[in-house]
Structure formats: structure tokens, C-alpha cells
Design a protein around this motif. Structure first.
Motif, short mmCIF file in Angstrom:
data_model
loop_
_atom_site.label_atom_id
_atom_site.label_comp_id
_atom_site.label_asym_id
_atom_site.label_seq_id
_atom_site.Cartn_x
_atom_site.Cartn_y
_atom_site.Cartn_z
N ALA A 1 32.71 -41.65 23.84
CA ALA A 1 33.94 -41.21 24.51
C ALA A 1 34.45 -42.27 25.47
CB ALA A 1 33.69 -39.90 25.26
N THR A 2 33.64 -43.28 25.74
CA THR A 2 34.07 -44.35 26.64
C THR A 2 34.16 -45.68 25.87
OG1 THR A 2 31.76 -44.70 27.30
CG2 THR A 2 33.11 -43.28 28.71
N ARG A 3 34.63 -45.60 24.62
CA ARG A 3 34.65 -46.80 23.78
C ARG A 3 35.64 -47.84 24.33
NH1 ARG A 3 36.89 -43.11 18.88
NH2 ARG A 3 35.59 -41.69 20.05
N ALA A 4 35.37 -49.07 23.94
CA ALA A 4 36.09 -50.20 24.51
C ALA A 4 37.49 -50.34 23.92
CB ALA A 4 35.28 -51.47 24.27
N ALA A 5 38.34 -51.09 24.64
CA ALA A 5 39.73 -51.30 24.23
C ALA A 5 39.85 -51.89 22.82
CB ALA A 5 40.44 -52.19 25.26
N PRO A 6 39.10 -52.92 22.45
CA PRO A 6 39.25 -53.46 21.09
C PRO A 6 38.85 -52.46 20.01
CG PRO A 6 37.49 -54.60 22.29
CD PRO A 6 38.21 -53.76 23.28
N VAL A 7 37.90 -51.58 20.31
CA VAL A 7 37.49 -50.55 19.34
C VAL A 7 38.66 -49.60 19.09
CG1 VAL A 7 35.96 -48.59 18.94
CG2 VAL A 7 35.05 -50.70 19.96
N LEU A 8 39.29 -49.15 20.16
CA LEU A 8 40.44 -48.24 20.02
C LEU A 8 41.56 -48.92 19.24
CD1 LEU A 8 40.34 -46.79 23.64
CD2 LEU A 8 39.84 -45.52 21.54
N MET B 1 24.52 -56.97 27.85
CA MET B 1 24.89 -58.11 27.04
C MET B 1 24.77 -57.86 25.55
SD MET B 1 25.50 -60.05 29.56
CE MET B 1 25.58 -61.68 28.87
N ALA B 2 24.69 -56.65 25.13
CA ALA B 2 24.48 -56.44 23.70
C ALA B 2 25.19 -55.20 23.22
CB ALA B 2 22.99 -56.34 23.38
N THR B 3 25.48 -55.20 21.96
CA THR B 3 25.99 -54.05 21.27
C THR B 3 25.77 -54.36 19.79
OG1 THR B 3 27.91 -52.65 20.96
CG2 THR B 3 28.31 -54.98 21.09
N MET B 4 26.26 -53.52 18.92
CA MET B 4 26.06 -53.81 17.51
C MET B 4 27.39 -54.10 16.84
SD MET B 4 24.21 -51.61 14.56
CE MET B 4 25.76 -50.86 14.06
N LEU B 5 27.48 -55.26 16.22
CA LEU B 5 28.68 -55.65 15.47
C LEU B 5 28.26 -56.09 14.09
CD1 LEU B 5 30.51 -57.91 18.12
CD2 LEU B 5 30.86 -55.47 17.70
N VAL B 6 29.01 -55.67 13.08
CA VAL B 6 28.69 -56.01 11.70
C VAL B 6 29.98 -56.37 10.97
CG1 VAL B 6 27.57 -55.24 9.57
CG2 VAL B 6 26.85 -54.27 11.76
N TYR B 7 29.95 -57.45 10.21
CA TYR B 7 31.11 -57.87 9.40
C TYR B 7 30.61 -58.17 8.00
CZ TYR B 7 32.64 -58.13 14.12
OH TYR B 7 32.88 -57.78 15.42
N THR C 1 23.70 -45.40 22.96
CA THR C 1 24.79 -45.79 22.07
C THR C 1 25.79 -46.67 22.78
OG1 THR C 1 24.56 -43.63 21.03
CG2 THR C 1 26.55 -44.88 20.52
N SER C 2 26.15 -47.75 22.14
CA SER C 2 27.06 -48.72 22.72
C SER C 2 28.48 -48.20 22.81
CB SER C 2 27.03 -49.98 21.87
OG SER C 2 28.15 -50.78 22.13
N THR C 3 29.26 -48.80 23.71
CA THR C 3 30.69 -48.51 23.80
C THR C 3 31.49 -49.35 22.83
OG1 THR C 3 30.79 -50.18 25.55
CG2 THR C 3 30.63 -47.88 26.24
N SER C 4 30.83 -50.23 22.07
CA SER C 4 31.56 -51.23 21.29
C SER C 4 31.14 -51.34 19.83
CB SER C 4 31.40 -52.61 21.96
OG SER C 4 31.80 -52.57 23.30
N ASP C 5 30.17 -50.56 19.40
CA ASP C 5 29.69 -50.69 18.01
C ASP C 5 30.85 -50.72 17.03
OD1 ASP C 5 27.06 -50.55 18.87
OD2 ASP C 5 26.86 -48.41 18.43
N SER C 6 30.87 -51.75 16.20
CA SER C 6 31.94 -51.88 15.22
C SER C 6 31.39 -52.47 13.93
CB SER C 6 33.05 -52.82 15.73
OG SER C 6 33.66 -52.29 16.88
#
Lengths: 408, 408
Positions: free
Chosen positions: B60-67, B197-203, B236-241
Motif C-alpha cells: 500500500a506504500t508502493r513507490a512512485a515508479p511502480v505506480l 538498499m535492496a528490493t527485488m527487480l526482474v527484467y 515485502t518491498s515497496t518497489s518489487d517490479s
């Protein structure tokens, strides 16, 4: 666990001077259930007419004595009653053998104390999955009965300890219609955690007259805001048990007394805080006060998400005012939140406001608060009137040492 | 974090030799967003007609780029597209300033790459609550554009790292109608955790032709059984993408291909496992296979309760076959369980059966399994056909060191 643990730095200065509760007597003994050289069985004998209420773990794998207590609590009876507790073995996940052990112990206690078996309540705490050597307990019951004393409660607090580093007690006196009734309680445990050798057990006694339904109602209500508001590590025991007995020996009826109910709440909260203060490896006592949530339930959900977050607990261990992790925990909790209305305080210092770092945020001031032993985190959701306060401790190397470095 | 972390003992031998995916080019640069002396911004440019799918944190507090990404994913377009990622700053809980930063970056990328702003997807990972110095990123975009190369994916895997101890990549080739399509993916993160300093990002990229709805459906389905089945510490991260792009450069339509879907699942699972293998402080990789639950959802609930239990994770760190703690976790999970039908295996060794210690339980055999680097816990509920497998790592002093001993 193979290691002598020093007393928690958060322990109270001393064990309180608990009042004698007329109508209940205690005895303890070293039965060698698992430990050697220390007491490990406690018997509490309750006078005829005592009412008994209880609250128990909701675990789906709860232990045999828990199931037995739950089946018995709620019935009314004019006879005496008894509580028998052993430490060192939880009699949990012990199949039919566990039921047999409870049956043997409760039958023997009933026999020795001359009360119905339905009025014997037992708890077991310690290793899970090992058969309980119940004959070691039944063999000492006559000796226990002979040793009963109305001054035995502090010894009882010691006999029920497992990984605890200090015995836990709390007291209250309440004046009702010009007469005084007393409450005395003892507890063991290091939170909701369930290592091999620990769980949470609480026994509270009063000489007030309280009907069984009134006693159960007070207990259930206050459990929600005390023992159900603490956590050490989010792991729920198979054996958590809280038993409250009213002997009625004072002759003062407190069934409808708000003052009594409030005093009982105070004793329960005090014991709950002591359980957190003895959390495995704890060096900081943490209060999390959530306000402005959509509902009280939401507030508690947010509070517990914060209290159970390993990242917040380690940050506090490191004295790091890492409010970004509080934002994370609110976000993951599942309860309603609006990032742009969220405000966070550490102690009296506002660190975040309306979805961003507070304009007059001072890292130094926040860091100074984190150096204390008592940490307060305030979270306001800005959504409604829902509120809740929960308590936890930090997550340190001590926790890893106790639970990983030493084989059980 | 003040400490140089050695490479995880669970890291794969080497970074895989990822195939070139026609239609996507990569560039990285050291923009000094927060780190010095290392690359911290990556640009991936996608050919016209590429389809893009995504899965994002439910915080519920996800980051601006996620939104911003969530608002853009799903639209169809024939234009090119771009993915811009920075490490060092998460642009999370940064209020209106966070939105302004995303707007500035996506507008500049659109301009430099000559594509619509609606086709620019960004991610930010790093500290929460600090304003993102977006001018440092927009200042290097022309250089990034000039450096684009179809062989840049392994450098990209390094540029997105934060607390990671190794870059993560996975590949697959699938034959469809006699032609080969390729999949290449990269990831960063140490699980679902969200330290500063961490979150999960996958491309993930493929040269297959896949319609946007088909791509999104495959991604969502496989996310449930891969990235949503791992945990390091329940935070859970605020930025997982997770962004998946199909360039279509191969000319082979895989929208209806089960083989392609299966290969994609394999790449996602491989990357998810690598995230766990880089879990903070991890020394053991743990697979938890739950069977016989009432439903698949129940099985996953039990699995995650086990995977998130600090007591189980510390027991495994201590190489202790402490199956009583597994009983505890099943009991607390809230999903259906019957204590007397529960069976538990450590590796191939049955340790508990039908609600009690297994009749031929061998402590030595179970302890031997715990000494390995890969631990398997099997739990059968004995209730139905529901099943799920989840993955986690152990909880060690290393986790405390990374998150408590060093101020961020």
C-alpha cells in the motif's frame, strides 16, 4: 539449550512481593521431567467454589493438555479445583500417548486432592514431540500435596520457567464497597515464540467472588489488549495457556466491578510486558502505538506487521532510526493505508509526515531516542479513529545464538 | 551498509552466457545517484512493436515508479519502448517530489529515444524516503543512448544490484514450429526483503512474438508459482517490479505456445531461486513442499508459515532437525490442519507421521540431511489434494550483521 543465559537487561529490578490470595495454595518439586537440579512441577490447589476461566492458543496443532483444559473450562462447580504444571516437556504432538499422559496426571491429581477429575487443569511446557514421562509427575503428587502453602506463589513462578531468564509476577489490590480484594499473577515465556523449550503460560489468582461467566468475559476481553498484543518473533506456541481463578475467599463480589476489571487488565498487561522483556536475545522494549486507522482491527494489523518485521527489529537492535522500514511494514500489512497521509514518530520526534520525510526531521534527535532501552514508535494513518498499541522487542545476535547455535 | 559482503555460499558457479535477444539493446553508466565507483543506471531499449507485461508489489506504500509502471502496462502500441532502472535510491515515500522525478526521467528518456512517454518504464531501488536526484540520471541519458549494445545484458545485471552479492541471470531456448526463440532474464534482490538498499527487480526479454494480453497472462500465472513463492524474511518491498518484454524480432508467434510458457516459467523460477540464494546472510537453500492440504491455497499458506518462521530458519542454520517447530508453524498458519494426520519429512527421512514422531525416526539420519546446503522439508496434511512448493533460506548471524550492526 546448552547455554547459561544471563538475565535479560530488560528484566524488572526484582520479583514483586505478591500478596497471599486466600483460597489458593502452591507447592513445587523437582520431579526430573527433563531438567535436573531444579523444580519443574507446580501444583496450585483452589478452594471449593472457585471459578476458573481460561484463554488458550488457537494453534491447529495445540497440545493435549490445552485441549483437555478447553474441554473443562466453563463448567460451574462447587468443588475445589487444581492446576498442575510441568516444565521441560510440552506433551505436544505426542498422539494418543499425549492424551493418555493427561488422563493419568489429572486422575492422580483428582485422587490426591479429592476433587473431580473435571476440575483438574494441566499445562506442559518444553520440548515438542517427546513422550511425557507422566509417571515421574504422578510419583510426586503426594509430596506436592503435603507441601502446599499459601505463600508458595514465587516458587511456583520459578518452577514453570524454561528459557526464561527471570520469573515473572504482578499484583494489584482493588477496593470494592470498602473492602480490599487482591490479584496475584505469574507467567513464563519469551513472547509468542515456541522454541523447543518455551511457550507462554500465565496463572492469575484472586480472592474476589466472580461468577464463571463474568470471569471468562473479563479474561477474554483483556487478553485481546494484553497477551494478544505482544510478539517476540511471530511464532505461536502449541501450548500457550492463561488460567484465571477466583477463589471468592474475600467474600467480595467483583463480577460487575469496573475497578476490578481494570486492575485485572493491569496485572495482565504487566505480565505481558515482562514476557516481551524476556524475549529471546532482547535488548530493547518496543511500544508501537497506531492511531488514525480505519478501524481498531486495521490498527492492530499495522501494529503487528511493524512488530513482526525482522528489518524493523534489527534496525532497532542497531539503534538505527530507519523509518523507511516502518513505511514498508505498513505497506505490506494488508490493512488500509494511504501513503500520502502517513505520519511516523520515534519517541516524541516526528520523522515522517503526509507521505514524506518530516520537514524538520533531525537524524540526530531520532538517533538519540534509539539509544534508549525503551523505544516508542507512533504511526498515524490519517484515515479514521482506529487505534491499537502492541509491544515487541528487538532482534539480535542473542536470538540467533539461543535458537541456532545450540542444538536442543 | 559499511561492510563488504562476500559472495553468498549459495551463489551459482558463474553468471550464465545469456543469448542476444534481437530487438533489445542495453547500456549502463555510473551516474553517482548514491554509489560511487560503480554503474548504477541501466537503459534497455525495445524495438518498435514490442509487447510489455508487468507484475508489481501489492504494498500500500508502493513507490512512485511502480505506480507509474502500473498505469502504463497493458496498453498496446506499435512504437518502441524503454526501461530505465537506477540503484541506490528507491524513490519511495518521497511524496510529490517522487512523482516529479518519475515525470522528469520518463520525459527525458522518451525524448532521447524518440518514443512516447507512455512507453517508458522505470524502476528505482535503494534507500527509502530520500529525494531521488533525478538530474543526475537525466544528465547521462544521451551517453546511455550512445552506448546501447545488444550484448549489454550482463552489465545491466550488475548495474541494478544493491546489497546483492552476485548478479543474477537465466536463459532458455524454445523450438516452435521448427524455429528457435530465446528468453533471457536478469534479477536483483535478496528475496521479499526490503532493507534500505535492496528490493527485488526482474527484467525478462524474448524475441518471440507474444500479444500483450497473452504475455501478461503467462507472466501473472507464473509469478504466482515462482516469485510469489519465495521469502527471505517476510518483509515485502515497496518497489518489487517484474517486467517482461517480447520484441517479436524472431517472427515466431509464441502467444499460444505451451512450450514457450513452460520455458518462461523455468527462467522465472531460476531467477527466483537465485534471489533466495542471495538472501541476506543465507547459508542454506530450503525447499518446502506441502502436499495433502485441503486446497492449493491452504498448502501455500502452510508453506509460507514454515518458510517465514524465525524458529525454523534458525534451527536450519544450526543444522538442527527440529521438526517440532514445523508442527508449530503448521498450527499457527490459520489454514486447515489435523494434528493427527500430519506427516513431516526432512529430505527423504520421515520424521513425523500421523501426529507423532515417526516410529522409525532416526535423529542421526535427519541430522545428516541438515548438514547439506540444500534442505528439503516435506509436509503432508493428509486432508486433500492441495499442494504448493515454496523456497526460503536460513536465518543467521549474517542477517543480523547486515541489518543491525551497520547503520545505513
Amino acid at each position: 539449550m546448552g547455554k547459561v543465559t544471563a538475565v535479560s537487561p530488560l528484566a524488572p529490578d526484582h520479583f514483586p512481593d505478591l500478596p497471599v490470595i486466600d483460597g489458593v495454595r502452591f507447592a513445587t518439586i523437582a520431579a526430573g521431567v527433563r531438567y535436573q537440579g531444579r523444580t519443574d512441577v507446580m501444583l496450585a490447589e483452589l478452594a471449593p467454589g472457585s471459578t476458573v476461566a481460561g484463554a488458550f492458543t488457537r494453534s491447529a496443532t495445540r497440545a493435549a493438555p490445552v485441549l483437555d483444559c478447553q474441554a473443562k473450562i466453563g463448567a460451574t462447580s462447587d468443588t475445589g479445583a487444581a492446576i498442575l504444571v510441568n516444565s521441560g516437556n510440552a506433551n505436544a504432538f505426542t498422539g494418543k500417548g499425549g492424551v493418555t499422559a493427561v488422563e493419568a496426571i489429572t486422575a492422580s491429581v483428582a485422587d490426591v486432592c479429592n476433587i473431580p477429575q473435571s476440575r483438574v487443569f494441566t499445562s506442559s511446557t518444553g520440548v515438542i514431540g517427546e513422550p511425557l514421562p507422566h509417571d515421574r509427575i504422578t510419583a510426586v503428587l503426594a509430596d506436592l500435596k503435603g507441601a502446599l502453602s499459601d505463600k508458595g506463589i514465587s516458587d511456583a513462578a520459578k518452577a514453570i520457567m524454561t528459557t526464561d531468564t527471570f520469573p515473572k509476577g504482578a499484583r494489584a489490590e482493588v477496593e470494592i464497597d470498602g473492602k480490599t480484594v487482591s490479584i496475584a499473577g505469574i507467567a513464563k515465556g519469551s513472547g509468542m515464540i515456541a522454541p523447543d523449550m518455551a511457550t507462554m503460560l500465565v496463572y492469575i489468582f484472586t480472592d474476589a467472588v466472580v461468577s464463571q461467566p463474568a470471569l471468562q468475559k473479563m479474561l477474554s476481553t483483556h487478553t485481546d489488549s494484553t497477551f494478544n498484543c505482544i510478539t517476540v518473533d511471530s511464532d505461536t506456541s502449541t501450548s500457550d495457556s492463561l488460567i484465571l481463578a477466583a477463589t471468592g475467599a474475600s467474600g467480595v463480589d467483583a463480577s460487575e466491578s469496573d475497578a476490578f476489571s481494570e486492575a485485572l487488565h493491569g496485572v495482565m498487561l504487566n505480565l505481558a510486558h515482562q514476557v516481551v522483556q524476556d524475549g529471546e536475545g532482547a535488548t530493547k522494549f518496543i511500544e508501537i502505538a497506531v492511531t488514525g486507522a480505519a478501524t481498531d482491527d486495521d490498527a492492530k494489523t499495522h501494529g503487528m506487521a511493524i512488530a513482526n518485521s525482522p528489518l524493523i527489529k534489527t534496525a532497532i537492535a542497531g539503534e538505527d532510526p530507519n523509518w523507511g522500514r516502518v513505511v514498508m511494514a505498513v505497506g505490506k500489512s494488508g490493512a488500509a493505508a494511504d501513503r500520502d497521509r502517513l505520519s511516523i514518530r520515534f519517541g516524541d520526534i516526528e520523522v515522517a509526515k503526509d507521505g514524506w520525510r518530516s520537514p524538520d526531521y533531525s537524524e540526530e534527535a531520532a538517533a538519540a531516542h534509539m539509544k534508549g532501552q525503551n523505544i516508542t514508535i507512533g504511526v498515524d494513518l490519517g484515515l479514521g479513529d482506529g487505534k491499537a498499541t502492541v509491544w515487541t522487542c528487538d532482534l539480535t545476535h542473542g536470538y540467533i545464538e539461543i535458537n541456532a547455535d545450540y542444538r536442543s
